[in-house]
Motif scaffolding. Structure first.
Motif: not given
Length: 270
Positions: A88, A24-25, A180, A93, A15, A37, A90, A152, A149-150, A39
């Motif tokens: 975290d 923020d997405l 997440q 995306n 990552t 995204g 990024l 992780l 959403y993310k 992360y």
């Protein structure tokens, strides 16, 4: 969540390649699309190592366990210990159809992996051949998703490094990955403030997630990616190895974060 979520690919490493932190997405659900995204985050290292450098060649993802798509990431060496206790980075995306979930991640590692000891000595980090051939990491998920959403990738560097008797070091990955969305975190501050503690959250199924308190930040800790359950909070004292119960029966409901204590009123570690 599986106990210690071990083995799965040497994940996190991948990552880094960060471009921004905690962005923020954007929710494009109105157009039938959602932004996703990827992360990287890590559990902090307490002693023995200053840095862990992982050679990431590529990362790909799947939404059906059959077809794979490469993320638009250039290979590079990543110092993963910079991202811990809620931090975290990024990775990338992408845009998927609304409601589509990432189910697996596959990592491809190179051979230029190293660790830096406390005295500044750089040592090769031996990675078993299997970890350089593209390993799969299952992504823990919520039942349904309707917006962005993310994903992780959560790597526990301290528990993944094995010191051998001949003075060399190898990698035994302890990592997990999760979406997440409607997940929670538990955080707080511990006393004594200058004594680092490995903090574990344990649910009724026996699943365990851990982090290490940060003595440079009033002994703050944060355990993320928790799903709805009752958790026991235990601690392992770094200096002695003793395991103690810090808090029992902490109820978590998806999406609601739990703050156990403040810097002014920290939890006492027995």
């Amino acid at each position: 969540m599986k106990k210690l979520f071990s083995i799965i690919p040497f994940l996190g490493l991948v990552t880094l390649l960060f471009t921004s932190c905690g962005s923020d997405l954007n929710d494009n659900n109105a157009n039938g699309k959602s932004q996703v995204g990827f992360y990287l985050t890590d559990a902090p290292i307490v002693k023995g190592y200053k840095a862990v450098n992982i050679d990431v060649k590529s990362i790909s993802f799947s939404t059906d366990s059959t077809n794979w798509v490469n993320l638009p990431i250039a290979g590079k060496v990543v110092e993963i210990t910079k991202f811990a206790n809620g931090k975290d980075s990024l990775l990338s995306n992408i845009v998927l159809d609304a409601g589509v979930k990432v189910t697996q991640i596959r990592l491809l590692l190179g051979i230029n992996n190293t660790i830096v000891l406390n005295d500044g000595t750089v040592k090769p980090l031996i990675v078993p051949s299997g970890y350089t051939s593209g390993l799969k990491l299952n992504v823990q998920s919520v039942p349904s998703l309707t917006s962005g959403y993310k994903v992780l990738i959560d790597f526990d560097a301290a528990r993944s490094i094995v010191a051998r008797g001949n003075g060399s070091y190898s990698l035994k990955p302890v990592i997990r990955s999760y979406i997440q969305a409607n997940t929670s975190f538990i955080d707080g501050y511990l006393s004594p403030a200058k004594e680092a503690v490995r903090v574990f959250t344990i649910n009724t199924a026996g699943d365990t997630i851990s982090t290490v308190s940060d003595t440079l930040k009033n002994n703050y800790f944060r355990v993320s990616g928790l799903f709805s359950a009752n958790y026991k909070i235990q601690g392992q004292k770094i200096n002695t190895g003793e395991i103690v119960t810090i808090k029992d029966n902490v109820s978590v409901i998806g999406g609601t974060d739990i703050h156990l204590s403040t810097a002014e009123q920290p939890l006492l570690v027995p």
